[in-house]
Design a protein around this motif. Structure first.
Motif, PDB file in Angstrom:
ATOM      1  N   GLY A 298       8.014   6.798   4.295  1.00  0.00           N
ATOM      2  CA  GLY A 298       7.346   5.769   3.638  1.00  0.00           C
ATOM      3  C   GLY A 298       6.175   6.220   3.063  1.00  0.00           C
ATOM      4  N   LEU A 299       5.424   7.218   3.732  1.00  0.00           N
ATOM      5  CA  LEU A 299       4.200   7.815   3.412  1.00  0.00           C
ATOM      6  C   LEU A 299       4.614   8.677   2.156  1.00  0.00           C
ATOM      7  N   THR A 300       5.567   9.464   2.019  1.00  0.00           N
ATOM      8  CA  THR A 300       5.912  10.262   0.949  1.00  0.00           C
ATOM      9  C   THR A 300       6.124   9.297  -0.272  1.00  0.00           C
ATOM     10  N   THR A 301       6.633   8.224  -0.298  1.00  0.00           N
ATOM     11  CA  THR A 301       7.280   7.528  -1.408  1.00  0.00           C
ATOM     12  C   THR A 301       5.722   6.977  -1.805  1.00  0.00           C
ATOM     13  N   ALA A 302       4.634   6.675  -1.160  1.00  0.00           N
ATOM     14  CA  ALA A 302       3.422   6.246  -1.307  1.00  0.00           C
ATOM     15  C   ALA A 302       2.667   7.123  -2.624  1.00  0.00           C
TER      16      ALA A 302
ATOM     17  N   ASN B 168       4.445  -3.089   2.567  1.00  0.00           N
ATOM     18  CA  ASN B 168       2.997  -3.495   3.276  1.00  0.00           C
ATOM     19  C   ASN B 168       2.900  -2.693   4.374  1.00  0.00           C
ATOM     20  N   ALA B 169       1.656  -2.196   4.812  1.00  0.00           N
ATOM     21  CA  ALA B 169       1.395  -1.192   5.755  1.00  0.00           C
ATOM     22  C   ALA B 169       0.209  -2.116   6.878  1.00  0.00           C
ATOM     23  N   VAL B 170       0.429  -1.752   8.070  1.00  0.00           N
ATOM     24  CA  VAL B 170      -0.568  -2.329   8.956  1.00  0.00           C
ATOM     25  C   VAL B 170      -1.134  -1.061   9.900  1.00  0.00           C
ATOM     26  N   TRP B 171      -2.499  -1.153  10.217  1.00  0.00           N
ATOM     27  CA  TRP B 171      -2.978  -0.231  11.201  1.00  0.00           C
ATOM     28  C   TRP B 171      -3.808  -0.841  12.019  1.00  0.00           C
ATOM     29  N   ASN B 172      -3.886  -0.281  13.221  1.00  0.00           N
ATOM     30  CA  ASN B 172      -4.811  -1.019  14.295  1.00  0.00           C
ATOM     31  C   ASN B 172      -5.605   0.103  15.098  1.00  0.00           C
ATOM     32  N   LEU B 173      -6.603  -0.090  15.423  1.00  0.00           N
ATOM     33  CA  LEU B 173      -7.614   0.840  16.237  1.00  0.00           C
ATOM     34  C   LEU B 173      -8.248   0.072  17.339  1.00  0.00           C
TER      35      LEU B 173
ATOM     36  N   ALA C 291       0.676  -1.419  -0.094  1.00  0.00           N
ATOM     37  CA  ALA C 291      -0.040  -0.172   0.107  1.00  0.00           C
ATOM     38  C   ALA C 291       0.956   1.305   0.006  1.00  0.00           C
ATOM     39  N   ILE C 292       2.184   1.165   0.716  1.00  0.00           N
ATOM     40  CA  ILE C 292       2.747   2.350   0.685  1.00  0.00           C
ATOM     41  C   ILE C 292       4.164   2.270  -0.196  1.00  0.00           C
TER      42      ILE C 292
END
Lengths: 282, 137
Positions: free
Chosen positions: B11-15, A175-180, A170-171
């Protein structure tokens, strides 16, 4: 401390909005079992996640153990946890915490029994996040400090609902992970200072969040935030950490973090390091 | 802590940097996809769990159809002409563990073809939605 308390929110929000964070033997992709959080549940470091503690799939059982040390200015916490997860559906955990008062002297011990049930989804493959409900029953063994500070009780049960999602590539291809996580709790400093107090005796809803990026199959970097109540009127602060996890194989992981825990029992600005070793037993 | 946040923001920027090329082209096109598929077949041949599912299969047909499918999913100039995933996998009783093991083998096949980690993830993302029409059917 104000500086530290703002920092994570600033960082976490964009990540959550961009739908950022990631983690779970054959059951799951490496890294997607996540870690064991400080109270013994499958999660990040400070926050319980919707993921279960093992790599089990619908046909498998797994067991894991974790040893964690958090060392800040005036305190040190040692946590030993064991957990089992069943058919990628339910998790049972046991944790023993030993909290040393480095400046004042003394030790507070607490035992935690946790249960988690996956309600929906797969952290990697479902379109919506994986969602789990859990509880943590906490019993203090050493109650003198909690009583002296005016806590109502020496035991309590937290209930939480957690949503966790991994986004493949995703980024920038990572791979990216999020949790709430939303947690109803009466615990003071996670229960180490008892439950409820002079300022508040009721359950309060607290929000917790994590976001991370997997820079390879073996390396995850992220941040966490954990809101906390202030039942004792001691200015209890929210917790923040930034972590690096190294996951050389599906059987072991090691996590190092910087933790900012704020004021604890009146001692301000408690910051230091967090170190955790996770082993998948089978 | 600051350093970690900088890394995360990086990392966000490269997105935000998107490529106009198809994933297929970024991978290296036909030759590279052929290499991955060939590696994947080799992985299966040497894997006891997976080989069981393939021992009665026509490997030549699998090679052709999986190559087409891979090409189409990654935005290449191909059309998948095989059966639906449901048709192919119904009755095979593929478990979640089998599926994830196959993903591990595909990752291994991509590693051996020197596909960068970031492209591997994007390939997996194109295939992940097929899971529901492969397991427990």
């Amino acid at each position: 401390m104000q500086r530290y308390k703002r920092l994570p929110i600033y960082c976490l929000l964009p990540m959550v909005l961009v739908s950022a964070p990631v983690f779970s033997a054959d059951g799951k992709l490496i890294g997607t079992a996540g870690l064991t959080q400080i109270e013994g549940a499958g999660g990040g470091g400070l926050v319980p996640w919707a993921t279960l503690s093992g790599y089990d799939s619908e046909d498998q059982i797994s067991a894991s153990s974790a040893v964690t040390v958090v060392d800040v200015d005036d305190y040190r916490l040692n946590a030993f946890g064991m957990s089992a997860s069943f058919y990628d559906r339910a998790e049972i955990s046991l944790s023993h915490q030993r909290f040393d008062l480095k400046s004042l002297g003394g030790t507070i011990r607490q035992n935690i029994v946790g249960m988690k049930y996956r309600l929906y989804g797969d952290v990697v493959y479902s379109e919506l996040p994986q969602i789990s409900i859990g509880l943590q029953h906490k019993q203090l063994s050493d109650t003198a400090v909690a009583e002296a500070l005016g806590a109502d009780d020496d035991q309590g049960t937290d209930i939480y609902l957690a949503a966790t999602k991994v986004h493949l590539g995703a980024i920038g291809g990572y791979n990216a992970v999020w949790n709430l996580t939303a947690r109803a709790t009466k615990a003071n400093e996670m229960g180490l200072l008892g439950f409820g107090g002079t300022q508040n005796s009721d359950y309060e809803l607290q929000l917790e969040a994590s976001a991370g990026i997997l820079f390879s199959r073996n390396l995850a970097v992220g941040v966490e935030y954990r809101q906390k109540p202030d039942n004792l009127g001691l200015g209890e602060d929210d917790w923040v950490d930034a972590f690096v996890s190294y996951i050389p194989s599906k059987s072991v992981s090691i996590t190092a973090a910087t933790a900012n825990l704020g004021a604890i029992a009146g001692a301000p600005g408690q910051s230091g390091f967090y170190l955790s070793l996770n082993a998948q037993l089978w | 802590m600051r350093l970690l946040i900088v890394i995360l923001l990086f990392g966000l920027t490269t997105a935000c940097v998107t490529s106009s090329q198809s994933l297929y082209a970024e991978l290296g096109g036909e030759d590279k996809v052929d290499e991955v598929v060939e590696n994947f077949i080799t992985e299966i041949e040497f894997d006891p769990m997976m080989y069981d599912y393939f021992k009665d299969s026509d490997i030549g047909r699998f090679r052709e159809k999986f190559t087409e499918h891979f090409c189409m999913l990654t935005g290449g100039p191909c059309e998948y002409t095989g059966d639906t995933m449901e048709q192919v996998h119904t009755g095979m009783e593929i478990s979640e563990a089998n599926f994830n093991h196959a993903v591990d083998l595909l990752i291994s096949a991509m590693n051996k073809a020197n596909i960068p980690h970031r492209l591997q993830n994007r390939v997996l993302a194109t295939m992940a939605p097929l899971r529901g029409s492969i397991i427990y059917i």
